[in-house]
Design an enzyme around this catalytic site. Sequence first.
Site, short mmCIF file in Angstrom:
data_model
loop_
_atom_site.label_atom_id
_atom_site.label_comp_id
_atom_site.label_asym_id
_atom_site.label_seq_id
_atom_site.Cartn_x
_atom_site.Cartn_y
_atom_site.Cartn_z
N GLU A 32 42.49 68.79 -52.64
CA GLU A 32 42.96 70.31 -52.15
C GLU A 32 44.25 69.91 -51.32
O GLU A 32 44.21 68.86 -50.70
CB GLU A 32 41.90 70.79 -51.04
CG GLU A 32 42.27 72.22 -50.57
CD GLU A 32 41.38 72.66 -49.52
OE1 GLU A 32 40.59 71.96 -49.13
OE2 GLU A 32 41.81 73.88 -49.17
N ARG A 258 31.05 58.13 -50.71
CA ARG A 258 32.62 58.18 -50.36
C ARG A 258 32.85 56.72 -49.65
O ARG A 258 31.83 56.10 -49.16
CB ARG A 258 32.93 59.44 -49.45
CG ARG A 258 32.05 59.48 -48.11
CD ARG A 258 32.56 60.59 -47.38
NE ARG A 258 33.70 61.00 -47.40
CZ ARG A 258 33.86 62.35 -47.66
NH1 ARG A 258 32.92 63.28 -47.49
NH2 ARG A 258 35.17 62.83 -47.49
N LYS A 268 39.81 64.36 -43.05
CA LYS A 268 41.07 64.91 -43.00
C LYS A 268 41.27 65.77 -41.83
O LYS A 268 42.73 65.64 -41.12
CB LYS A 268 41.36 65.73 -44.08
CG LYS A 268 41.75 65.33 -45.66
CD LYS A 268 42.43 66.45 -46.21
CE LYS A 268 42.16 65.84 -47.89
NZ LYS A 268 42.56 67.02 -48.89
#
Length: 560
Positions: A32, A258, A268
């Site tokens: 994104e 992850r 983020k």
Amino acid sequence: MLEKKSNFIKQIIEKDLADGKHKTIITRFPPEPNGYLHIGHAKSICLNFGLAEEYQGRCHLRFDDTNPEKESPEYVESIKEDVKWLGFDWGEHLYFASDYFEKFYNYALELIKKGKAYVCQLSPEEIREYRGTLTEPGKESPYRNRSVEENLELFEKMKNGEFEEGECVLRAKIDMSSPNLNMRDPVIYRIKKIRHHRTGDKWCIYPTYDFAHCLSDAIEGITHSLCTLEFEDHRPLYDWFLDELNTPCHPQQIEFARLNLSYTVMSKRKLNLLVQEGYVSGWDDPRMPTISGMRRRGYTPEAIKDFCERIGIAKSDNLVDYSLLEHCVREDLNKRALRFMGVLEPLKVVIVNYPEEQEEELEAINNPEDPSAGKRKIPFSREIYIEKSDFREDPPRKFFRLAPGKEVRLRYAYYITCEEVVKDEQGNIVELRCTYDPESRGGYTPDGRKVKGTLHWVDARKAKKAKVRLYDRLFLVENPALEEKKGKSFKELLNPESLKEVEALVEPALYGLKPGDVFQLERVGYFCVDRDSTSESLVLNRTVTLKDSWAKIEAKLSEK
RNA sequence: UGGGGCGUCGCCAAGCGGUAAGGCAACGGGUUUUGGUCCCGUCAUUCGAGGGUUCGAAUCCUUCCGCCCCAGCCA
């Protein structure tokens, strides 16, 4: 670099290929554009593009831009740059979920016509209440059983901007009592009267991740859709949409863990906070775990890719030692970095028996690991600077650097012996007076006597100044995210000494380098030229130190 | 107390019923004009715990324990 390791995803792919389920594989990296990429994304990029290379399939770069509120073209550009810099090529396959908005809309219509989606006018709070909890089932929305016609009409109005944000949403009609909350009639379209960075004002309704992602994958013919563990609960929904709708194919979603790296954070949101609150200078601050930060720090794509290969792909939560990344960086740089000399904390040395006006040039090897890198000349004269830490007035055991009466080698130059220590009124050592052995030019003597210590140095007359930024870990604790959950604030977890600046003295040849060039200062570490450099003022970033076994020995000596 | 995952050396991670790979870290030693690099060696009788199946289990069954994720109109 290690050879490619296997992992459970490759096993699935190999089976699918062997069974003839797919002739070729298609993966995708779907960021994104709401922030810069970090090392965790690098893991995903290496996985997806790496798989495509290994099995001769292809990998798409697709921007998952379904939420105009958080996204921007700046991020799109930085992401493209980072993926390219890592050495991957998406070829013709650059896509945007926003390019599929028309298709998504038609799929939504298809769902409504099947009676599997409805316009719900519950408020956001009501939707939450109706959803139930982890242990109690939800309640059905009073709008759940509207006719297909009414839903079509209402959805049309949503699209035309006849409702305000929050007034209504389109929901999939699945099962309000499902133990999987994602299946309790999830929202698939919401109203956002916000200009989208690519579609402008064309739409005021935007699909949610769950609806858009599986469809994007299907539209592109993705065979294996790889994502992180937190989406495992979403897989039934991913499959539900693709089963209900008439899509070109049904990709397989596979989840992996992850990456977490010690002494840093990967979310983020938190990285954004560091930037916004000014704890770092920007997304590309060399202390950031971002790809752009690492690039500015002097890390190479090869090192990062090697790291991603070494950490492996699995499903258990992990916290990888930062030392592994540093190992990969050193290993790559050792092979290719040119060597230079520079002193971070200069200490003046006067060679008393060296002729006052004499100057000479000595030959130095550019890279002992690579003969093709050639040789260079370095200036030498009566006054030089050495590293403060290379002299001890009262040396501990095993210290084989310079001390009163001791002889050491100046790399590529001469043997010198310390004869006198000069101090100021406060007792600080300000200068060393040494004698040299003219027979030892180049660093050897005819008598073949051994000198244990070899020091780096710079010529006092010819050396140039350089501003050097010394970086250390951004956080004080191994797992900042965990500490924060336990109630510690971000601020108190930050390492106040993550950046130190010093004025160093370096050999003049360094001024011939360009921003981005990485090199080694012998015995000190790897550095790279920062983009803040000008022709008058060199700015260096310390990429990583050299391993320092003396530091370990000394630490042990002081324990005793 | 619902659902979904995961538990193999300090940190990653192989292993897929035949008797615990590898890397990082750590620790010894050798070479060395970078106390760097390189080389050599040490480092899990045991796989979260207990039961069971089997000639044989980290691998199969079972119970328990621990950790992570999910109640955004974020992704």
